[in-house]
Write an enzyme that holds these catalytic residues in place. Structure first.
Site, PDB file in Angstrom:
ATOM      1  N   CYS A  56      50.943  25.533  20.095  1.00  0.00           N
ATOM      2  CA  CYS A  56      50.048  24.961  21.105  1.00  0.00           C
ATOM      3  C   CYS A  56      49.710  26.011  22.165  1.00  0.00           C
ATOM      4  O   CYS A  56      50.593  26.540  22.834  1.00  0.00           O
ATOM      5  CB  CYS A  56      50.693  23.751  21.768  1.00  0.00           C
ATOM      6  SG  CYS A  56      49.677  23.090  23.112  1.00  0.00           S
ATOM      7  N   CYS A  59      50.925  24.903  25.928  1.00  0.00           N
ATOM      8  CA  CYS A  59      52.321  24.784  26.340  1.00  0.00           C
ATOM      9  C   CYS A  59      52.729  26.078  27.044  1.00  0.00           C
ATOM     10  O   CYS A  59      52.234  27.152  26.711  1.00  0.00           O
ATOM     11  CB  CYS A  59      53.218  24.544  25.124  1.00  0.00           C
ATOM     12  SG  CYS A  59      53.290  22.808  24.620  1.00  0.00           S
ATOM     13  N   HIS A 102      53.711  18.515  26.613  1.00  0.00           N
ATOM     14  CA  HIS A 102      52.792  18.452  25.470  1.00  0.00           C
ATOM     15  C   HIS A 102      52.478  17.010  25.060  1.00  0.00           C
ATOM     16  O   HIS A 102      51.363  16.694  24.644  1.00  0.00           O
ATOM     17  CB  HIS A 102      53.416  19.202  24.290  1.00  0.00           C
ATOM     18  CG  HIS A 102      52.543  19.289  23.085  1.00  0.00           C
ATOM     19  ND1 HIS A 102      51.636  20.306  22.892  1.00  0.00           N
ATOM     20  CD2 HIS A 102      52.427  18.464  22.004  1.00  0.00           C
ATOM     21  CE1 HIS A 102      50.995  20.112  21.739  1.00  0.00           C
ATOM     22  NE2 HIS A 102      51.455  19.008  21.183  1.00  0.00           N
ATOM     23  N   ASN A 142      38.124  14.909  27.804  1.00  0.00           N
ATOM     24  CA  ASN A 142      37.943  14.204  26.535  1.00  0.00           C
ATOM     25  C   ASN A 142      39.340  13.845  26.075  1.00  0.00           C
ATOM     26  O   ASN A 142      40.180  14.724  25.954  1.00  0.00           O
ATOM     27  CB  ASN A 142      37.315  15.106  25.466  1.00  0.00           C
ATOM     28  CG  ASN A 142      35.935  15.605  25.852  1.00  0.00           C
ATOM     29  OD1 ASN A 142      35.205  14.936  26.563  1.00  0.00           O
ATOM     30  ND2 ASN A 142      35.579  16.784  25.378  1.00  0.00           N
ATOM     31  N   HIS A 153      47.415  18.638  23.508  1.00  0.00           N
ATOM     32  CA  HIS A 153      48.044  18.794  24.832  1.00  0.00           C
ATOM     33  C   HIS A 153      47.106  18.242  25.929  1.00  0.00           C
ATOM     34  O   HIS A 153      45.915  18.534  25.914  1.00  0.00           O
ATOM     35  CB  HIS A 153      48.307  20.286  25.069  1.00  0.00           C
ATOM     36  CG  HIS A 153      49.254  20.559  26.175  1.00  0.00           C
ATOM     37  ND1 HIS A 153      50.504  21.108  25.971  1.00  0.00           N
ATOM     38  CD2 HIS A 153      49.145  20.351  27.503  1.00  0.00           C
ATOM     39  CE1 HIS A 153      51.108  21.230  27.138  1.00  0.00           C
ATOM     40  NE2 HIS A 153      50.303  20.778  28.085  1.00  0.00           N
ATOM     41  N   HIS A 155      44.732  17.865  28.657  1.00  0.00           N
ATOM     42  CA  HIS A 155      43.937  18.864  29.383  1.00  0.00           C
ATOM     43  C   HIS A 155      42.525  18.353  29.613  1.00  0.00           C
ATOM     44  O   HIS A 155      42.069  17.424  28.950  1.00  0.00           O
ATOM     45  CB  HIS A 155      43.881  20.184  28.607  1.00  0.00           C
ATOM     46  CG  HIS A 155      43.025  20.133  27.370  1.00  0.00           C
ATOM     47  ND1 HIS A 155      43.428  19.477  26.221  1.00  0.00           N
ATOM     48  CD2 HIS A 155      41.794  20.625  27.105  1.00  0.00           C
ATOM     49  CE1 HIS A 155      42.483  19.587  25.305  1.00  0.00           C
ATOM     50  NE2 HIS A 155      41.468  20.272  25.811  1.00  0.00           N
ATOM     51  N   GLN A 157      38.417  19.887  31.057  1.00  0.00           N
ATOM     52  CA  GLN A 157      37.582  21.079  31.031  1.00  0.00           C
ATOM     53  C   GLN A 157      36.661  21.089  32.241  1.00  0.00           C
ATOM     54  O   GLN A 157      36.374  20.050  32.820  1.00  0.00           O
ATOM     55  CB  GLN A 157      36.731  21.102  29.762  1.00  0.00           C
ATOM     56  CG  GLN A 157      37.566  21.095  28.496  1.00  0.00           C
ATOM     57  CD  GLN A 157      36.694  21.297  27.277  1.00  0.00           C
ATOM     58  OE1 GLN A 157      36.070  22.332  27.118  1.00  0.00           O
ATOM     59  NE2 GLN A 157      36.639  20.291  26.433  1.00  0.00           N
TER      60      GLN A 157
HETATM   61 ZN    ZN Z   1      51.229  21.834  24.203  1.00  0.00          ZN
END
Ligand code: ZN
Length: 326
Positions: A56, A59, A102, A142, A153, A155, A157
């Protein structure tokens, strides 16, 4: 850049083996028939797609070799997208990692942590709006593979566009027409009308109102407004930002309580430069899941004409969401 709750932000060393970007990496073309802009970014075809967990890139990794984030741990981290649609002197794309966990989600962040994320978005928004080549800053998340997420993970944007997007342009035109006709701010009028009607309001607090819009297009569509008109997250007071973080979390938790599986969603922040005549900070959230086992596909009318058909009344969507609040 790593951000911590005590207000510290640390700029880390970028150890990534980035391919050199050239101006031809992406191209912004205008559709001569409609005036719409299309970002042509062929390099994005190569982007990382659902890597295994041990690979990932979001991470924390002290070496910074297998991950984008060279740190033992972090609260919130921001870096420039390795596969940007916009770069150079024509905008910028950043990734915001909401947590080092994560398997976490925005909905499961503490209120303090969610507030930190909003502060980070405010920091990036103000910084990017300061650039001459940036016309609009769009912070969004999203969530869910159905939405097209390529990294599990948690997140979001940030797209800093070198042009005003079509939806924002349409909203600014509506706002200008409303002001010319009534002398009033369109978004203040919308908020007043929703609060008065009440039937589509999902959460109303001292500083924040969340409601399903009168002409909602999407399943579970909710708009979240600070009660005081501001242009961007950086203009909120501490109390307003805390309250906004709390309401935002409650909406996301209601989303996850609606069905057996967490709801795939898009959360999009509308923000404007300080001093702009029109435009008011708010978030628009919606899903593509329209029932426990059905996904709304954008078919002929929506995709080919942008004419939405919704099979659930906005008033019923609001009732569903109120029932899902904990
Ligand atoms: Zn991750």
């Amino acid at each position: 850049m790593l951000f911590d709750v005590d207000g510290r932000s640390v700029v880390g060393t970028d150890r990534r083996d980035l391919t050199v970007r050239t101006d031809s990496a992406s191209d912004i073309r205008v559709d001569r028939a409609t005036g719409d802009r299309v970002i042509v970014a062929p390099a994005r075809q190569e982007r990382t797609y659902l890597p295994p967990r041990r690979m990932c890139p979001l991470c924390p990794d002290p070496d910074g070799r297998s991950s984008e984030i060279p740190a033992d741990d972090y609260r919130v981290a921001v870096f420039e997208n390795r596969f940007p649609s916009l770069s150079g002197d024509r905008g910028r794309c950043e990734v915001v990692c909401f947590t080092s966990d994560h398997d976490g989600s925005f909905a499961r962040l503490s209120r303090e942590h969610a507030r930190l994320v909003l502060d980070v978005l405010a920091h990036r928004t103000v910084t990017l709006l300061d650039r001459d080549d940036v016309a609009e800053v769009h912070c969004f998340e999203n969530r869910g593979e159905e939405i097209g997420v390529t990294l599990a993970h948690p997140h979001g944007q940030i797209y800093a566009y070198p042009f005003v997007t079509r939806r924002t342009d349409a909203m600014m035109r509506s706002a200008a027409a409303h002001r010319a006709a009534t002398g009033a701010d369109l978004f203040a009028s919308i908020l007043d009308e929703e609060v008065t009607a009440g039937v589509r309001v999902v959460i109303a607090t001292e500083h924040t109102t969340a409601f399903v819009p009168y002409a909602a297009r999407w399943p579970a569509e909710v708009h979240v407004y600070p009660n005081r008109a501001v242009h961007h997250l950086g203009e909120l007071t501490d109390a307003e930002a805390d309250d906004l973080a709390d309401v935002y979390l409650r909406i996301l938790r209601a989303y996850d309580a609606m069905y057996a599986a967490p709801l795939p969603y898009i959360a999009s922040w509308h923000q404007y430069r300080s001093g702009s005549v029109e435009g008011r900070l708010h978030a628009e959230l919606f899903s593509i899941r329209r029932s426990a086992d059905k996904v709304k596909f954008l078919a002929g009318s929506e995709s080919a004409r942008d004419a939405f058909i919704t099979d659930r009344a906005p008033e019923d969507i609001a009732a569903d969401l109120r029932a899902a609040l904990r």
